[in-house]
Every structure is written in C-alpha cells, then in structure tokens.
Design an enzyme around this catalytic site. Structure first.
Site, PDB file in Angstrom:
ATOM      1  N   THR A   1       0.778  -1.256  -0.125  1.00 62.13           N
ATOM      2  CA  THR A   1       0.022  -0.063   0.107  1.00 62.13           C
ATOM      3  C   THR A   1       1.013   1.244  -0.118  1.00 62.13           C
ATOM      4  OG1 THR A   1      -0.175  -0.035   2.422  1.00 62.13           O
ATOM      5  CG2 THR A   1      -1.745  -1.147   1.249  1.00 62.13           C
TER       6      THR A   1
ATOM      7  N   TRP B   1     -19.467  16.059  10.519  1.00 63.03           N
ATOM      8  CA  TRP B   1     -18.414  15.867   9.449  1.00 63.03           C
ATOM      9  C   TRP B   1     -18.995  16.379   8.255  1.00 63.03           C
ATOM     10  CZ3 TRP B   1     -17.685   9.514   9.507  1.00 63.03           C
ATOM     11  CH2 TRP B   1     -16.679   9.515  10.759  1.00 63.03           C
TER      12      TRP B   1
ATOM     13  N   GLU C   1      -5.846  -3.456  -1.294  1.00 62.62           N
ATOM     14  CA  GLU C   1      -6.265  -4.684  -0.293  1.00 62.62           C
ATOM     15  C   GLU C   1      -7.451  -5.485  -0.795  1.00 62.62           C
ATOM     16  OE1 GLU C   1      -5.101  -1.496   0.596  1.00 62.62           O
ATOM     17  OE2 GLU C   1      -4.716  -1.510   2.595  1.00 62.62           O
TER      18      GLU C   1
ATOM     19  N   LYS D   1     -14.239  17.784  10.925  1.00 63.73           N
ATOM     20  CA  LYS D   1     -15.151  17.746  11.894  1.00 63.73           C
ATOM     21  C   LYS D   1     -15.504  19.304  12.205  1.00 63.73           C
ATOM     22  CE  LYS D   1     -16.071  13.951  14.106  1.00 63.73           C
ATOM     23  NZ  LYS D   1     -15.963  12.744  15.321  1.00 63.73           N
TER      24      LYS D   1
HETATM   25  P1  AMP Z   1      -4.756   2.185  -3.321  1.00 67.57           P
HETATM   26  O1  AMP Z   1      -4.551   1.226  -2.504  1.00 67.57           O
HETATM   27  O2  AMP Z   1      -3.531   3.042  -3.369  1.00 67.57           O
HETATM   28  O3  AMP Z   1      -5.320   2.197  -4.687  1.00 67.57           O
HETATM   29  O4  AMP Z   1      -5.761   3.350  -2.673  1.00 67.57           O
HETATM   30  C1  AMP Z   1      -6.882   2.883  -2.264  1.00 67.57           C
HETATM   31  C2  AMP Z   1      -7.670   4.317  -1.757  1.00 67.57           C
HETATM   32  O5  AMP Z   1      -7.871   5.246  -2.828  1.00 67.57           O
HETATM   33  C3  AMP Z   1      -8.989   4.253  -1.015  1.00 67.57           C
HETATM   34  O6  AMP Z   1      -8.986   3.615   0.154  1.00 67.57           O
HETATM   35  C4  AMP Z   1      -9.652   5.525  -1.503  1.00 67.57           C
HETATM   36  O7  AMP Z   1      -9.597   6.181  -0.225  1.00 67.57           O
HETATM   37  C5  AMP Z   1      -8.988   5.768  -2.587  1.00 67.57           C
HETATM   38  N1  AMP Z   1      -9.997   5.553  -3.705  1.00 67.57           N
HETATM   39  C6  AMP Z   1      -9.900   4.760  -4.584  1.00 67.57           C
HETATM   40  N2  AMP Z   1     -11.030   4.970  -5.689  1.00 67.57           N
HETATM   41  C7  AMP Z   1     -11.736   5.899  -5.247  1.00 67.57           C
HETATM   42  C8  AMP Z   1     -12.665   6.649  -5.829  1.00 67.57           C
HETATM   43  N3  AMP Z   1     -13.234   6.263  -6.850  1.00 67.57           N
HETATM   44  N4  AMP Z   1     -13.115   7.755  -5.249  1.00 67.57           N
HETATM   45  C9  AMP Z   1     -12.490   8.076  -4.192  1.00 67.57           C
HETATM   46  N5  AMP Z   1     -11.698   7.586  -3.498  1.00 67.57           N
HETATM   47  C10 AMP Z   1     -10.881   6.490  -4.001  1.00 67.57           C
END
Ligand code: AMP
Length: 547
Positions: free
Chosen positions: A185, A444, A330, A439
């Site tokens: 990640t 929120w 994940e 907040k």
């Molecule tokens: P990654 O594992 O680097 O792909 O990051 C995942 C994170 O990207 C998620 O937990 C979200 O916070 C963000 N994310 C992925 N897709 C979207 C989406 N369509 N809209 C908003 N946030 C997103």
C-alpha cells in the site's frame, strides 16, 4: 461428504493457457521504453513467459520465492508476471514513484530475491543497491543492444535470457491458496504494508471483474490498461484481458494526453481504465486539438473520485460510457462500480450523472457495510456516513508478516479507512478518508465532495480541501486551489461558484491559491502534507470568532 466435481485448482497461469488455446492470435501491443511500438500475440507471450520461467528456475527461483518487477506496462512486464508465477513464485510490483528509502524497505520486507526492471529505473536501483543486499540478480528488461552502462552488480539482460531458453516448460502446480502476487500500500502514514494475493483470489477477482455490471470485457475488446501494473494489481487487467482474449494495448512510459490519444485511436481501443489525472490530460489534449474518439466505448475511472465535469464531458461530448469504480490494493483491487440498475437508463442526463458520481455498487463476492465508531452498522439511507467495511474472498485478511495486527472486525470485515454513505439501492459514495474527514461543530464535512464541485469551475485545475483549526467550530474547511494557466480568478469568484451547490455550513472559510498540490506516489492528493503546510494557517473566520 464432498460433491463429485473436478477439483481443478484456480491458478493464474491457466488463464494464459486459455488465451493460448483460444485466443493465441490476439495481439499485445506495447509502447516500449526504447521508443518503438512492439507487437506480439498471446501465443508469443505464452512461449516467452515459459522461457522466462526456465531462466528464473535456472537462477534458483521456485515455489514461494518473491521476484519483484519495477516496470511500466509493456509485454515484458505482462510476461514477467506469468513467468514468475509459472515457477510457483510471487510477483511483487514495486512502485518506482516511492521514495528510495521506502523502496529498499519494501524490497527487504518482502524478501525479494530478483528484480526485473525497465531501463528507466536502473538509476533508482543503483541508488539503493547497497541497502538491498539480499537481491541476487537484477534483470534489465531490454535487449542486448540497449543494455546500459551500470554500476549494478549481477545484471542480466531480459532478451538474452529469453533467447537462451527453449520454452519447453510446464508451469509448476501449486495449491490455489498459494501466494501469487504482492503489492504494498502507498503508506501515507508509517511504513507501507504488503498485501499478498493468492492464485485463487486473483482468479475469483478476474471472474467478478469480467461480469457485465463490472468491466464486462469480451474478445471483441481492445483494452488499454493505463493503470500501472505497479499499482493496485493493475485493476486485474493482466488477468481479465487474456481470460476473454481481449487485445491489450500497453502505453509503456508515456501517459501524456497526446501519447494516450495516439494509441487509443491507432489501436482502436474500445475499453480503458485509468485514474482521473490521466483522463484530465487526455480531455485537455482533445479539447485543445478538436479531436474525437470514434472507437472508445467504455472507460473505468477510479483511484480517486471522478469529478462530475469529467463524467459529463466523456458521456455528452465524446459518447464514451464512464464507470466510476472504487477499490484498494487490499481488495485486489475492485470494491464497487457505478453501473446502472434497471430503469436508470430512462433517467434524465443529470439524474444519471448523480448516480455516476457515486463510487457504485459492490459486485458479487464483495460484501459492504458502514459502521459508527463503535462498530454498529449504520442505515443504508444515503445520508449516514460511516466507516466503510468490506468482506470477500479477494479482500485482504492480514497484511504481509502480520503488520498492523488483526485488521478484521469480529464478523471478518476489513476496515477500509474510507468513510462513505450507502443508499437504499446499494450505491456507495466515498465522503473521505477517515483521517481526512473535517469535523465542524461535531458534524462531518466531506472534503471530497467540495473538491469535486469546486474543480467543475472552469478556471480551476485542481482543488483540495482540508480541515483547519477553528476556535469555535473545532475545524473548518480551507479550499486550496491551483488555477488554470493564464487565467485570472479571485477568491470571491470561487466562493460564488460554490454558493448554492453545497450546504451553507460546508462553505470553505477561505480559499488559497497555490502553484502545486502535493501528490502521493500513486497520484492521490497528499492531505497530510497539506495539513502540515497549513498547520499555522489562521482562517479569517477564526480571527472574528476570537474577537
Ligand atoms: P490504493 O490502494 O493506493 O489504490 O488506494 C486506495 C484508496 O484510494 C481508497 O481507500 C480510497 O481512499 C481511494 N480511492 C480509490 N478509488 C476511489 C474513488 N473512486 N473515489 C474516491 N476515492 C477512491
């Protein structure tokens, strides 16, 4: 008692076997680091992956060994995944945009034994070589003519390895629950954490992603995965495209609007997937040059929220259907996708866009719920925000080496760290990362929603909203913007644009103009850095409240 069906293991290499037998002639086209366009078929890729497996086996790689790749999307990177899993090994994708310290941490943590790299990243590896003593060899993914001068030791040439093997090789059979891939990640806080996919989880993810309500690929499609294979498992496209025999068009290192446009048109791409930043560059390029997209039917956009303006442009101006998807490393990575339900096709354009700005519905094999801070499930009313929790057979159960400890709740749901609403039709909408939520007076405020609306203002290029300390309300939103080059725009104009589009109490207390908004290695806005940058910022409303 067991049933009596064949117990054929769900192994990723069998996907490529299927492509060989049924779609052997279908092409994989790649723009290479060396500059040329390369063409091969699935039959070629199958043979070359087997040759790579032979080479890896000769280098001592076998079941359970981790072999890393640091590479753009090309045919070689595709072959590498299958060549590595073909010996029972684990492909580990390294994100070259990470800091060198993070890269060496990840390489050591994952216990990478060999690294396959593109020419582009040789200098990166030279810089960290002394910190990764357990890596036995580095394979440079090029031919002999392009091998660089390098201080790296134990360097091998990819094409020489391919040429010196005959491909007479059978994939090593492992259990379907054996590890097949690894991806860390992005780690905006603390060290990056590893997610280890199994063969079974990758195959199940493939089947889910191929369903019509998800990506719905077919053998008729020409697919361009702009999402890098080094991020979030390339949204599974290196498995789903060969599973149905879609043509693959790899953009290699060039992801600017012009290069992407060229491949989209010349290779008659019908489906593509990328993060919003890439599409923004493409749309700008097409608008500036008055271009159209005759063949592209379908794009899946995710990784960060898709601005409404982008959805509208694709659908109205270019006739391209957008599916907004949400996912994470994940989750292999697909978690939800905004495809219509029956009846929605008759809605007005605006109503349809209201649905598509949401991150969509979970497909079969993803279960989803939202909870409060105590873990109680919240209503699916489209209003309550809560922690987004997911469960399913391609969702992480534990990070590599148990990092982060127990990550599931008592019912086996994983806390995504996102905050979302779920509506009665099952559509989920992300309102924030849990740590980015603002907040104000105990309520929120969704930073993402304000950002998305603000970026619809045509004088702005990028927007970010963070919470800034406020004596009365605890936190209030601050809107940080990058304006479009060459235009003049005032704070008042930005606020006037937002007026009436968001709740009054969500209106940012101030607007600041910056030259650049910082991004993480995976292209997401770095809110932590922004919060640090604006830690001492005094909002005009804070001064008034203090008077
Ligand atoms: P990654 O594992 O680097 O792909 O990051 C995942 C994170 O990207 C998620 O937990 C979200 O916070 C963000 N994310 C992925 N897709 C979207 C989406 N369509 N809209 C908003 N946030 C997103």
């Amino acid at each position: 008692m067991f049933g009596q069906m064949q117990d054929v293991p769900l192994l990723v290499n069998r996907i490529l076997d299927h492509a060989l037998v049924n779609h052997g002639e279908r092409e994989i086209v790649s723009r290479l680091v060396e500059g040329n366009i390369h063409r091969e078929t699935y039959a070629d890729a199958h043979l070359r992956a087997r040759k790579l497996s032979q080479a890896l086996q000769a280098l001592g790689m076998g079941v359970g060994d981790v072999v890393a790749t640091m590479a753009w999307n090309t045919h070689r990177h595709f072959e590498a995944w299958y060549g590595i899993t073909g010996v029972g090994g684990i492909y580990h994708t390294l994100n070259p945009r990470l800091f060198p310290e993070q890269l060496s941490y990840i390489i050591n943590h994952a216990e990478d034994k060999i690294i396959l790299t593109d020419l582009t990243f040789v200098p990166v590896l030279e810089g960290i070589e002394k910190d990764i003593p357990n890596v036995k060899a580095i394979i440079i993914m090029t031919d002999a003519a392009h091998m660089p001068e390098t201080s790296l030791k134990n360097v091998l040439c990819y094409e020489d390895l391919i040429d010196s093997n005959n491909g007479d090789f059978n994939w090593v059979e492992v259990d379907e629950r054996a590890p097949s891939g690894m991806c860390y990640t992005s780690g905006t806080t603390g060290n990056p954490k590893g997610v280890c996919y199994t063969h079974r989880s990758n195959v199940l993810h493939t089947l889910t992603s191929l369903s019509n309500d998800v990506m719905g690929l077919s053998s008729m499609d020409s697919v361009m995965p702009v999402v890098p294979m080094f991020h979030a498992n390339a949204w599974g496209l290196a498995f789903s495209a060969p599973a149905v025999g879609s043509k693959i068009v790899n953009p290699g290192p060039n992801m600017d609007g012009e290069s992407i446009y060229q491949l989209l048109t010349e290779e008659e791409v019908t489906f593509s997937a990328a993060v919003p930043t890439v599409w923004l560059m493409l749309l700008q390029h097409m608008e500036a040059n008055n271009l159209k997209l005759p063949k592209l039917n379908n794009v899946t956009i995710g990784g960060s929220a898709v601005p409404r303006m982008m959805l509208e442009k694709f659908e109205r101006d270019y006739g391209v259907m957008v599916k907004h998807a949400w996912g994470m490393t994940e989750l292999s990575p697909l978690g939800s996708i905004a495809s219509f339900k029956s009846g929605m096709e008759h809605m007005s354009f605006d109503e349809q866009m209201d649905i598509k700005v949401k991150q969509g519905r979970p497909p079969y094999l993803v279960e989803m719920k939202i909870t409060d801070d105590e873990g109680n499930e919240l209503p699916r009313d489209g209003k309550a925000f809560g922690h987004l929790m997911v469960r399913g057979p391609f969702i992480v159960g534990e990070y590599v080496k148990g990092d982060g400890g127990q990550i599931l709740d008592k019912d086996g749901f994983f806390d995504t760290g996102d905050v979302a609403t779920l509506d009665p039709l099952g559509f989920m909408q992300i309102t924030d990362r849990a740590k980015d939520v603002i907040k104000s007076g105990g309520e929120w405020i969704s930073s993402i929603e304000i950002e998305n609306i603000a970026v619809g203002f045509d004088k702005l290029q990028e927007t970010a909203v963070i919470g800034v300390e406020h004596p009365k309300w605890d936190e209030r939103p601050l809107l940080i913007v990058v304006k479009n080059p060459g235009v003049e725009v005032t704070k008042e104009e930005v606020l006037a644009y937002l007026d009436g589009k968001i709740a009054k109490w969500w209106m940012p207390d101030d607007v600041v103009f910056v030259d650049e908004i910082p991004h993480t290695a995976t292209g997401k806005i770095q809110k932590l850095t922004l919060r640090q940058q604006f830690a001492d910022y005094t909002l005009p409303t804070a001064e008034k409240a203090a008077e």
